[in-house]
Design a protein around this motif. Sequence first.
Motif, PDB file in Angstrom:
ATOM      1  N   ILE A   1       0.844  -1.199   0.000  1.00 41.11           N
ATOM      2  CA  ILE A   1       0.000   0.000   0.000  1.00 41.11           C
ATOM      3  C   ILE A   1       0.881   1.252   0.000  1.00 41.11           C
ATOM      4  O   ILE A   1       0.650   2.198  -0.759  1.00 41.11           O
ATOM      5  N   LEU A   2       1.909   1.254   0.868  1.00 44.68           N
ATOM      6  CA  LEU A   2       2.794   2.416   0.947  1.00 44.68           C
ATOM      7  C   LEU A   2       3.567   2.628  -0.349  1.00 44.68           C
ATOM      8  O   LEU A   2       3.946   3.752  -0.681  1.00 44.68           O
ATOM      9  N   ALA A   3       3.801   1.537  -1.074  1.00 43.95           N
ATOM     10  CA  ALA A   3       4.513   1.643  -2.347  1.00 43.95           C
ATOM     11  C   ALA A   3       3.610   2.150  -3.467  1.00 43.95           C
ATOM     12  O   ALA A   3       4.051   2.315  -4.604  1.00 43.95           O
ATOM     13  N   GLY A   4       2.326   2.378  -3.142  1.00 47.88           N
ATOM     14  CA  GLY A   4       1.392   2.902  -4.132  1.00 47.88           C
ATOM     15  C   GLY A   4       0.787   1.845  -5.030  1.00 47.88           C
ATOM     16  O   GLY A   4       0.220   2.166  -6.078  1.00 47.88           O
ATOM     17  N   MET A   5       0.868   0.589  -4.598  1.00 44.02           N
ATOM     18  CA  MET A   5       0.349  -0.502  -5.420  1.00 44.02           C
ATOM     19  C   MET A   5      -1.158  -0.648  -5.225  1.00 44.02           C
ATOM     20  O   MET A   5      -1.680  -0.460  -4.121  1.00 44.02           O
ATOM     21  N   LEU A   6      -1.856  -0.982  -6.305  1.00 43.08           N
ATOM     22  CA  LEU A   6      -3.282  -1.291  -6.227  1.00 43.08           C
ATOM     23  C   LEU A   6      -3.460  -2.694  -5.655  1.00 43.08           C
ATOM     24  O   LEU A   6      -2.515  -3.496  -5.632  1.00 43.08           O
ATOM     25  N   ASN A   7      -4.696  -3.000  -5.224  1.00 44.75           N
ATOM     26  CA  ASN A   7      -4.950  -4.324  -4.649  1.00 44.75           C
ATOM     27  C   ASN A   7      -4.557  -5.447  -5.617  1.00 44.75           C
ATOM     28  O   ASN A   7      -3.967  -6.456  -5.212  1.00 44.75           O
ATOM     29  N   LYS A   8      -4.863  -5.267  -6.909  1.00 44.60           N
ATOM     30  CA  LYS A   8      -4.531  -6.296  -7.893  1.00 44.60           C
ATOM     31  C   LYS A   8      -3.020  -6.475  -8.014  1.00 44.60           C
ATOM     32  O   LYS A   8      -2.522  -7.606  -8.120  1.00 44.60           O
ATOM     33  N   GLN A   9      -2.280  -5.358  -7.969  1.00 44.47           N
ATOM     34  CA  GLN A   9      -0.828  -5.436  -8.047  1.00 44.47           C
ATOM     35  C   GLN A   9      -0.232  -6.129  -6.823  1.00 44.47           C
ATOM     36  O   GLN A   9       0.700  -6.921  -6.937  1.00 44.47           O
ATOM     37  N   ILE A  10      -0.808  -5.837  -5.659  1.00 46.89           N
ATOM     38  CA  ILE A  10      -0.345  -6.491  -4.428  1.00 46.89           C
ATOM     39  C   ILE A  10      -0.630  -7.982  -4.508  1.00 46.89           C
ATOM     40  O   ILE A  10       0.209  -8.817  -4.146  1.00 46.89           O
ATOM     41  N   ALA A  11      -1.831  -8.326  -4.996  1.00 43.55           N
ATOM     42  CA  ALA A  11      -2.216  -9.731  -5.115  1.00 43.55           C
ATOM     43  C   ALA A  11      -1.268 -10.474  -6.055  1.00 43.55           C
ATOM     44  O   ALA A  11      -0.795 -11.583  -5.739  1.00 43.55           O
TER      45      ALA A  11
END
Length: 209
Positions: free
Chosen positions: A158-168
């Motif tokens: 989240i802190l890296a600015g990633m969207l939920n899909k990117q984190i997944a």
Amino acid sequence: MTPLDDVPYTIYVVDDDDDFRESLVWLLQSHGYLVQAFASAESFLSICEQVLFGCLLVDVRMPGASGLDLHERLVNGGIHVPTLVMSGHGDLNMAISAFRKGVVDFLVKPLDDVYLFSRIDHCVAVEKENKRRMQRSEDATRRLNRLTSREREVFDGILAGMLNKQIADHLGISIKTVEVHRSRVMEKIGATSVIELARFGLAAKPSDT
């Protein structure tokens, strides 16, 4: 956690001249300060296992450890207390040395009362802000340490600015799982927005989690 305003701010006076020390203690106490006085650097060091909240008024030339020696020992021991050095001699080289070692100011005896209290007030303000910053950091660290390893990975994403899909995709888990972890992260930290999460991330000390 003890509220900052409930912690007594103490002026630590260290001077081997009995008459001067007693006079300075009286002056400080008459202005409402809590004061502890010591006749030597060694006697002051004997109390330094406790956390100090205040400022140090110390004479430069004393039998045994000097005022600058005392300041260095405190710093080397991880004890950071604003230090005002006093001297009966306006020695420029000594003053320069004191400033290079990180003291707040070099005061020449006899002390100018108005200037003395202005410097003490400065030390009070700086020390209180430092304590507030430390408390905010410790609070943020405690909250972050509540997170599980997976929740911390989601938090970092989240802190890296990633969207939920990117984190997944990055973690190899489903978007739904990311959403669950994200919700738990917000709850444990007590944040209501990504901006608040970022503030915690900046304030917190490095974690081993």
